[in-house]
Design a protein around this motif. Structure first.
Motif, PDB file in Angstrom:
ATOM      1  N   SER A  23     -44.659  26.409  25.468  1.00 31.95           N
ATOM      2  CA  SER A  23     -43.970  26.250  26.628  1.00 31.95           C
ATOM      3  C   SER A  23     -43.478  24.719  26.875  1.00 31.95           C
ATOM      4  O   SER A  23     -42.559  24.433  27.443  1.00 31.95           O
ATOM      5  CB  SER A  23     -44.206  26.624  27.753  1.00 31.95           C
ATOM      6  OG  SER A  23     -45.616  26.097  27.971  1.00 31.95           O
ATOM      7  N   ALA A  28     -38.974  21.635  22.511  1.00 28.35           N
ATOM      8  CA  ALA A  28     -37.956  22.669  22.061  1.00 28.35           C
ATOM      9  C   ALA A  28     -37.398  21.990  20.770  1.00 28.35           C
ATOM     10  O   ALA A  28     -37.274  20.910  20.383  1.00 28.35           O
ATOM     11  CB  ALA A  28     -36.925  22.302  23.100  1.00 28.35           C
ATOM     12  N   GLN A  48     -33.472  35.482  27.750  1.00 27.00           N
ATOM     13  CA  GLN A  48     -34.573  34.696  27.643  1.00 27.00           C
ATOM     14  C   GLN A  48     -34.000  33.084  27.116  1.00 27.00           C
ATOM     15  O   GLN A  48     -33.265  33.557  26.300  1.00 27.00           O
ATOM     16  CB  GLN A  48     -35.588  35.334  26.958  1.00 27.00           C
ATOM     17  CG  GLN A  48     -37.003  34.521  27.007  1.00 27.00           C
ATOM     18  CD  GLN A  48     -38.107  35.391  26.239  1.00 27.00           C
ATOM     19  OE1 GLN A  48     -37.874  35.932  25.335  1.00 27.00           O
ATOM     20  NE2 GLN A  48     -39.458  34.939  26.665  1.00 27.00           N
ATOM     21  N   ARG A  50     -35.262  29.222  26.002  1.00 25.81           N
ATOM     22  CA  ARG A  50     -36.450  28.198  26.021  1.00 25.81           C
ATOM     23  C   ARG A  50     -35.857  26.809  25.590  1.00 25.81           C
ATOM     24  O   ARG A  50     -35.062  26.968  24.570  1.00 25.81           O
ATOM     25  CB  ARG A  50     -37.535  28.651  25.081  1.00 25.81           C
ATOM     26  CG  ARG A  50     -38.354  29.743  25.566  1.00 25.81           C
ATOM     27  CD  ARG A  50     -39.110  29.450  26.873  1.00 25.81           C
ATOM     28  NE  ARG A  50     -39.886  30.688  27.114  1.00 25.81           N
ATOM     29  CZ  ARG A  50     -39.669  31.496  28.179  1.00 25.81           C
ATOM     30  NH1 ARG A  50     -38.326  31.276  28.830  1.00 25.81           N
ATOM     31  NH2 ARG A  50     -40.346  32.468  28.588  1.00 25.81           N
ATOM     32  N   ASP A  66     -35.673  27.095  30.665  1.00 23.45           N
ATOM     33  CA  ASP A  66     -36.370  28.157  30.496  1.00 23.45           C
ATOM     34  C   ASP A  66     -36.003  29.046  31.296  1.00 23.45           C
ATOM     35  O   ASP A  66     -36.214  28.955  32.906  1.00 23.45           O
ATOM     36  CB  ASP A  66     -37.895  27.730  30.666  1.00 23.45           C
ATOM     37  CG  ASP A  66     -38.372  26.952  29.549  1.00 23.45           C
ATOM     38  OD1 ASP A  66     -37.563  26.452  28.476  1.00 23.45           O
ATOM     39  OD2 ASP A  66     -39.321  26.351  29.364  1.00 23.45           O
ATOM     40  N   ASP A  68     -36.118  33.394  32.270  1.00 24.86           N
ATOM     41  CA  ASP A  68     -36.339  34.889  31.870  1.00 24.86           C
ATOM     42  C   ASP A  68     -35.807  35.872  32.945  1.00 24.86           C
ATOM     43  O   ASP A  68     -36.026  35.655  34.241  1.00 24.86           O
ATOM     44  CB  ASP A  68     -38.168  34.843  32.201  1.00 24.86           C
ATOM     45  CG  ASP A  68     -38.975  34.380  31.030  1.00 24.86           C
ATOM     46  OD1 ASP A  68     -38.225  34.253  29.906  1.00 24.86           O
ATOM     47  OD2 ASP A  68     -39.907  33.927  31.155  1.00 24.86           O
ATOM     48  N   GLY A 101     -32.997  23.973  21.606  1.00 28.59           N
ATOM     49  CA  GLY A 101     -33.156  25.338  22.279  1.00 28.59           C
ATOM     50  C   GLY A 101     -32.842  26.586  21.756  1.00 28.59           C
ATOM     51  O   GLY A 101     -32.159  26.586  20.996  1.00 28.59           O
TER      52      GLY A 101
END
Ligand SMILES: Nc1ncnc2c1ncn2[C@@H]1O[C@H](COP(=O)(O)OP(=O)(O)O)[C@@H](O)[C@H]1O
Ligand SMILES: [Mg+2]
Length: 332
Positions: A23, A28, A48, A50, A66, A68, A101
């Motif tokens: 994370s 990234a 999603q 990241r 990030d 979700d 990313g």
């Protein structure tokens, strides 16, 4: 897969591929790096991202975002003009390539599987293009054709969509002659034409009068009831408060906070209170620390026969407050 020739001794076994990328934001990588993509994307997450980053020269339009987004939610993205909302949406819509990313839509990476992403997602941009001399019906037929929907299916499909967005009576009207609210509803119908799982709506309520806003909100809740996941942006915070179960606050391309509006307010220790109107007409504010305290307070008040309650409401915790608290001190 091992493409090594047979002769040399086999290499030591590779370390297990992590299911999710680490994370920390600094880690990234471009998302086609398989080590940093989840092998089996989470089924419950419709979106999603990241480390999602987009730069223009020195400017970070998006900076390690990030996100979700669970299935079935109306997820609000809130931020001032220039925060990076449209940039994030364009990447999810496969119309823009991130600098770093990765992003997935229904498990499909936007860069590697753009066609699958486009099948799953309907995108409504913040401005509708110009469609001179096209009627409402012709406009939708044009877009049905771009999705390769057989023409035999168009009449029923378009009739259904126009009924849903309450534009059936306008089906022969020239698109450019529609009001702003009607254009927005038509644009929404267009985004729905291939029955996508995810709707990405970039500031759909901007420029709408209060009545059109309420109608749009009702329509989005109806779409949620139909099982759609909705990602919606706004810089007008109150607009999203009533319908979003989760929000992400972004500024200068960065995620500042995410979660339910209540949870974020609680984590900020923001003052909240319940305003109670009693049967005798008196009004009193009761400070509460969190949801549990609020439930306990209401239970107590309802059980108190001496002072019957006729009404109660939460006060001083709207998204405007929240937004100001979170973005305090950040220079735009
Ligand atoms: N094509 C581009 N070239 C240069 N800068 C851009 C481009 N697109 C967006 N930006 C910049 O990126 C930042 C984020 O823009 P945007 O995603 O449109 O924000 P929002 O939709 O939240 O208002 C802004 O500073 C904007 O000026
Ligand atoms: Mg924008």
């Amino acid at each position: 897969m091992n493409h090594e020739p047979a002769a040399p001794p086999p290499p030591p076994p590779a370390p297990p591929v992590p299911l999710a990328p680490p994370s920390p934001m600094a880690e990234a990588r471009p998302f086609h790096d398989p080590l940093h993509m989840p092998e089996q994307p989470e089924q419950d997450l419709v979106v999603q991202t990241r480390g999602l980053t987009k730069t223009y020269g020195q400017l970070y339009a998006l900076n390690n975002l990030d996100l979700d987004i669970p299935r079935g939610t109306i997820f609000g993205m809130i931020g001032p003009n220039g925060a990076g909302k449209s940039t994030a949406f364009l990447i999810l819509a496969t119309l823009l390539v991130p600098t770093k990313g990765w992003a997935t839509v229904c498990g499909h990476p936007t860069l590697d599987e753009p066609k699958s992403v486009r099948r799953k997602m309907g995108y409504m941009p913040d401005v509708m293009g110009v469609y001179e001399n096209l009627t409402v019906t012709e406009y939708l037929e044009f877009h049905a054709a771009t999705y390769h929907i057989p023409s035999a299916e168009w009449p029923e499909l378009i009739h259904g969509l126009l009924e849903l967005v309450e534009l059936d009576v306008k089906r022969q009207t020239i698109v450019d002659d529609l009001s702003r609210g009607m254009k927005q509803r038509l644009s929404l119908a267009r985004a729905l034409i291939h029955d996508p799982e995810l709707l990405i709506l970039d500031e759909p309520a901007s420029g709408l009068d209060p009545r059109a806003r309420i109608e749009l909100r009702q329509l989005l809740i109806q779409l949620q009831d139909m099982g759609k996941t909705i990602l919606i942006s706004s810089h007008i915070l109150a607009e999203l408060q009533q319908m979003c179960s989760e929000i992400a606050v972004i500024e200068a391309g960065r995620l500042l906070a995410s979660g339910s509006p209540n949870a974020i307010m609680d984590s900020l220790g923001a003052g909240r209170a319940v305003r109670v109107t009693f049967a005798d007409g008196s009004v009193e504010d009761f400070p509460v620390a969190d949801d549990a305290a609020q439930q306990e307070l209401l239970r107590r008040l309802v059980l108190d026969d001496a002072r019957p309650v006729s009404e109660f409401t939460s006060v001083s915790r709207d998204l405007e407050d929240l937004f100001l608290k979170i973005t305090e001190g950040i220079v735009q």
